[in-house]
Each structure stands twice: as C-alpha cells, then as structure tokens.
Enzyme design. Structure first.
Site, PDB file in Angstrom:
ATOM      1  N   ASP A   4      -3.118  -1.626   1.100  1.00 22.83           N
ATOM      2  CA  ASP A   4      -3.741  -2.913   1.402  1.00 22.83           C
ATOM      3  C   ASP A   4      -5.017  -2.792   2.223  1.00 22.83           C
ATOM      4  O   ASP A   4      -5.574  -3.803   2.651  1.00 22.83           O
ATOM      5  CB  ASP A   4      -2.743  -3.815   2.130  1.00 22.83           C
ATOM      6  CG  ASP A   4      -2.204  -3.179   3.402  1.00 22.83           C
ATOM      7  OD1 ASP A   4      -1.950  -1.972   3.392  1.00 22.83           O
ATOM      8  OD2 ASP A   4      -2.024  -3.892   4.409  1.00 22.83           O
ATOM      9  N   ASP A  33      -3.296   3.225   3.394  1.00 24.99           N
ATOM     10  CA  ASP A  33      -2.260   2.434   2.745  1.00 24.99           C
ATOM     11  C   ASP A  33      -2.915   1.533   1.707  1.00 24.99           C
ATOM     12  O   ASP A  33      -4.130   1.296   1.733  1.00 24.99           O
ATOM     13  CB  ASP A  33      -1.493   1.612   3.773  1.00 24.99           C
ATOM     14  CG  ASP A  33      -0.497   2.439   4.567  1.00 24.99           C
ATOM     15  OD1 ASP A  33      -0.253   3.596   4.177  1.00 24.99           O
ATOM     16  OD2 ASP A  33       0.026   1.927   5.582  1.00 24.99           O
ATOM     17  N   ASP A  42       4.096   8.733  11.401  1.00 28.49           N
ATOM     18  CA  ASP A  42       2.760   8.865  11.973  1.00 28.49           C
ATOM     19  C   ASP A  42       2.826   9.120  13.478  1.00 28.49           C
ATOM     20  O   ASP A  42       2.141   9.990  14.011  1.00 28.49           O
ATOM     21  CB  ASP A  42       1.921   7.620  11.669  1.00 28.49           C
ATOM     22  CG  ASP A  42       2.708   6.316  11.836  1.00 28.49           C
ATOM     23  OD1 ASP A  42       3.784   6.334  12.462  1.00 28.49           O
ATOM     24  OD2 ASP A  42       2.234   5.290  11.343  1.00 28.49           O
ATOM     25  N   ASP A 102       4.789   6.584  -5.834  1.00 32.04           N
ATOM     26  CA  ASP A 102       6.252   6.591  -5.973  1.00 32.04           C
ATOM     27  C   ASP A 102       6.753   5.341  -6.697  1.00 32.04           C
ATOM     28  O   ASP A 102       7.937   5.019  -6.640  1.00 32.04           O
ATOM     29  CB  ASP A 102       6.914   6.654  -4.591  1.00 32.04           C
ATOM     30  CG  ASP A 102       6.787   8.024  -3.930  1.00 32.04           C
ATOM     31  OD1 ASP A 102       6.203   8.924  -4.551  1.00 32.04           O
ATOM     32  OD2 ASP A 102       7.250   8.173  -2.781  1.00 32.04           O
TER      33      ASP A 102
END
Length: 507
Positions: A148, A146, A239, A91
């Site tokens: 990281d 994610d 989540d 995005d």
C-alpha cells in the site's frame, strides 16, 4: 464502605495510575529528546561516485487492489535501470497472482530486471518471504515496500548515499498518509502514528538510542541482515526483532523524518483493530525474546533503559484494564474531597493525561506551523479511541505473555475503492470475541454517564463520557462495516502550511 475497603480501593487506584504516570513521563522524555536534537538532521558522509546495485523487495499477499499502483511507482524511481533489481515476493492465493505475472512481463519489456517469486507455502509469512528471497537478491542494498506504499521517484537517491558510511546498516523513511482526510478514523490513526513516526523515531535515532525498522519504506544493507542472523519469523513484528539484533551487533541506523513515503491507513475499524493487535502482540513477543540480550549486551545503561521502555510500552494496556475496573469506585464510592483531588486526581491528570495530550500536539506542531492548533479539537476523540482500543490491544498483550500463537493476519488494503465497494470486497478483517466485550463496556459506561448526571456529579461526566464514546465508536465502527451506516467523513480542511520544524511547534 468500610475503612478497609476504602484503603484497598485507594491503594489499587494509586498503583494503577502511578504505573500509567510512568508511561506518561516517558512520553515527555521522548519529547525532550526530540526537541533537543530536532535540528540535527542526518547527512550522508559523502555521495557514491558510482551508484551501487539496489534490489527492491515487494512482499505481497492478496493485494489485487493496490499492487499495480505500487509497481507503477517503483518503475518511476529515479535510478539507473541497470542498477536496479525488482523482486516481487508473492504469497497470494487470488487474482493478485495473475496481475503480478502480467505486470512482471510489462516491466521486463520496459528494460527492468524483475524476479517474480510465488510461494504456495506461506511459511514464515512476510519474514519467510524476505528470508527466502535474500539469497537471490543481486543488490547489496535492499529497499522494502509493503503493497500500500507509493514511493516518490526521488526516494531511492535520498536514501542510498547514507550507506557511504560503512557502519550504517539501515535507513528508514517516514510514513505519510494517503487517505488521512477520508474519515474521522483515518484522521485519528494519522495522529497516533505521527506521535511515533515524528517524535519517537526521530528522537531515538538522533540521540543515539535504538529504534526499529518500520517494516517498509526503508533500505537495508544486505550484510547487516546477514550479520544479525537474518529474518526470523517467531514473532509477528519481524522488523523490530531484526532491528534490535542488528543494532546490538554494532550497526547504526538512520531515520529520515523529512523523507516521507505515503501509505494507506486502514479505512475501517476492523482493519485498524487487526493491525493494532498484530503490532501490539508482536512487540511484546520481541520484548520477551530479546529483553535479556539487551541487558547483557555491552550497550550503555541509558540505551538499555530506553530500549526497555520502547519494548515494554504496550504493557500500558494491562494497566488500562485496571482503570476500567477502578472507574466506578473512583467516581461513585470514594467521598469527594479537596484532599483526594489534590493528592490523587490532579497528579493523575497531569502525568497520565496531560503528557499524552502534549505529546500528540507536539507531533502535529513539528510537521507544520500551528499544526497543534488544528489538531486540538481531535484530542478528546484521540484519547477516547485509545481507551476504546484497550480491550483489543490488552488481549494482544496477554496472548503474547501466555505464548498463544497466531498467524500473521494482513491488514486489508483497498486502494481507490469507495466505501460501498469496500463493503463488497472479499478482503475483510476478522472480528474477534473482543467485540462483545466492547459492546458490554459501551453499555456499562453509558449507564455510568447517566448515573453521574442523575447524581449531579458534573465533574465526572466528561471523564466518563470519554470512556463511553471510545467504546461506542469502536463498536459502531465495527458494525458499520457490515451495516450500511452513513460514512463518518470529515469536512474539507483548509490548505495546510508547508512542513516546518519551527520552534513554536515544540512549545
């Protein structure tokens, strides 16, 4: 003070700390669940003879500092290329787009099946990106990271075989910490997270209670997501929302405490506050959304009570508001006496403070022998940081209660960038109005410490100093992002012993 005023203040004092004691007692129950079930390591029913097709989903938004590291790690997963699909769900509005496009071509040349999806409309944010991508996911199992996170090559095979049990809907690995020893802040964050990741998740999972997918470093059965109603984006913690809906549908979740996927901790105070605000607000939104469904479900009363404690844990920050108000009368207006100490101060300390100390020390001890001893010097600072974060997180609770909507604010990730480069980065967490209230409280508690010293109230000084340090640390941490203060780094640590679940750790 009049007798009526003393009675009123004492009643408020007892009510607030009785509430905090309830949360403290619950932490001890979590610790008991973990200790009771710590040796019950989850095992797959069997292994797949023919490995199934898996889709790795990577939701991104402006992650130019870390995306190449993630894609490199995914490419090294020990899994057949013909059984692996990679979905890059981007995005982004910056150079991350170019990096992803180039990386996609490189991965395809290496023989990977890669789908690059770039949205210009961020509807639903992360949950919206995952929901939009699920129909084109070729695998029956979806592994989510994610930006990281840095998965190890063996991770996928450590997760996939648990799905030989047709009732398993999700398997979650534990988060590790790439930059835990970078600074005092990252060290304290790691300790906070370890309490949840080591004790809470493992204790709830192994004892048969509900627990939640952590948003990343976990694998879903696609049919479980569909059966639970899919990803929804009416909360900031999609989540947790999906996790509860799936488990109330009868799906079983597995938590692998000893399978660790390292990730980046927010290295600056504003990023940490932004992350905590999102998690706190989102959990209360989920509580409001599904609390009634939990209690009208066919689950046992024990599961419902534990789910209530889990969903409502962050309401404790509202009680912290009461503590901030009561600190002054408790230390300067009530007459000190042995009766007050025995009936109020000692029980408050035992249930509202000692329980927290034991909880976080046990989390460190559960990871390595005598880990609790290494963590002991950090405990007062950890408690102080929790106090300093009370305004930021209490504001998040109130926003959720009063339906104040806000966007999904990503936590900036910096990868291998040094502190000076991070200060120049365009990725910065926003500063909220709570900063000025935190400044005021830092000044207020500094004055209370001075007043206690002046009046010879030596017993009150350590307690007040913890509040003073907490707010000063949060304020100076925010200021240091914009002013070139010296970095608050930690001295080198001696080598740590291997991870262990030895009994002395629990004691």
């Amino acid at each position: 003070m009049s007798e009526w005023n003393v009675t009123l203040w004492l009643a408020c004092y007892v009510a607030v700390f009785a509430g905090l004691s309830v949360f403290g007692i619950h932490r001890l129950r979590i610790l008991w669940l973990y200790a009771r079930h710590r040796k019950e390591e989850p095992k797959p029913l069997k292994k797949f003879e023919d490995l199934p097709l898996v889709t790795v989903q990577l939701p991104l938004f402006n992650e130019m500092h870390v995306i190449e590291r993630l894609l490199h790690a995914v490419a090294r997963l020990d899994y057949p290329k013909d059984k692996l699909q990679i979905q890059i769900l981007d995005d982004s509005t910056d150079e991350t787009v170019t990096v992803c496009e180039e990386a996609t071509e490189q991965l395809r040349k290496q023989g990977f099946d890669v789908e690059y999806r770039h949205r210009t409309d961020r509807t639903g944010f992360k949950a919206g990106a995952l929901e939009a991508a699920t129909p084109t996911a070729k695998g029956d199992y979806l592994l989510i990271f994610d930006a990281d996170f840095v998965p190890q090559p063996e991770l996928l095979k450590e997760l996939i075989h648990h799905f030989t049990d047709p009732k398993v809907g999700m398997v979650q690995a534990r988060w590790g910490h790439l930059n835990e020893k970078e600074s005092l802040l990252t060290r304290l964050q790691a300790m906070m997270l370890d309490g949840h990741l080591v004790l809470e998740q493992a204790g709830r999972s192994r004892s048969g209670h509900f627990f939640n997918f952590n948003g990343t470093a976990g694998m879903w059965r696609k049919q479980c997501i569909v059966d639970a109603g899919g990803w929804e984006h009416d909360t900031l913690t999609e989540d947790m929302d999906l996790s509860y809906r799936a488990q109330m549908k009868g799906w079983r979740f597995v938590y692998l405490k000893d399978v660790v996927v390292p990730a980046e901790l927010p290295p600056d105070m504003d990023g940490f506050k932004s992350q905590q605000h999102r998690w706190t607000k989102g959990s209360i939104q989920v509580c409001k959304k599904i609390f009634k469904k939990v209690w009208t479900s066919e689950e046992s009363v024990g599961i419902k009570i534990e789910a209530t404690a889990h969903l409502g844990a962050n309401f404790a920050y509202l009680l912290m508001f009461g503590v901030l108000v009561l600190v002054y009368p408790a230390n300067f207006m009530f007459q000190n006496s042995w009766l007050k100490a025995v009936l109020l101060d000692i029980p408050v300390f035992l249930f509202a403070t000692v329980s927290v100390i034991v909880f976080y020390l046990a989390a460190q001890g559960a990871q390595r022998p005598w880990g609790w001893l290494r963590a002991l010097p950090y405990l007062p600072l950890l408690l102080a940081l929790g106090i300093g974060m009370s305004i930021n997180n209490g504001k998040a609770v109130l926003e959720a209660l009063f339906n104040r909507q806000s966007d999904f604010v990503r936590t900036p990730k910096y990868g291998e960038q040094t502190a000076p480069k991070r200060r120049r980065s365009k990725y910065k967490a926003a500063r909220s109005i709570t900063f000025w209230l935190e400044v005021s409280l830092a000044v207020y508690f500094s004055w209370l410490v001075f007043a206690a010293l002046r009046n010879g109230q030596w017993i009150s000084v350590p307690f007040l100093a913890m509040f003073q340090f907490g707010f000063l640390y949060v304020v100076l941490g925010s200021v240091s992002k914009w002013v070139n203060f010296p970095s608050w780094t930690l001295p080198p640590s001696p080598p740590e012993e291997p991870t262990s679940d030895s009994d002395p750790a629990i004691a």
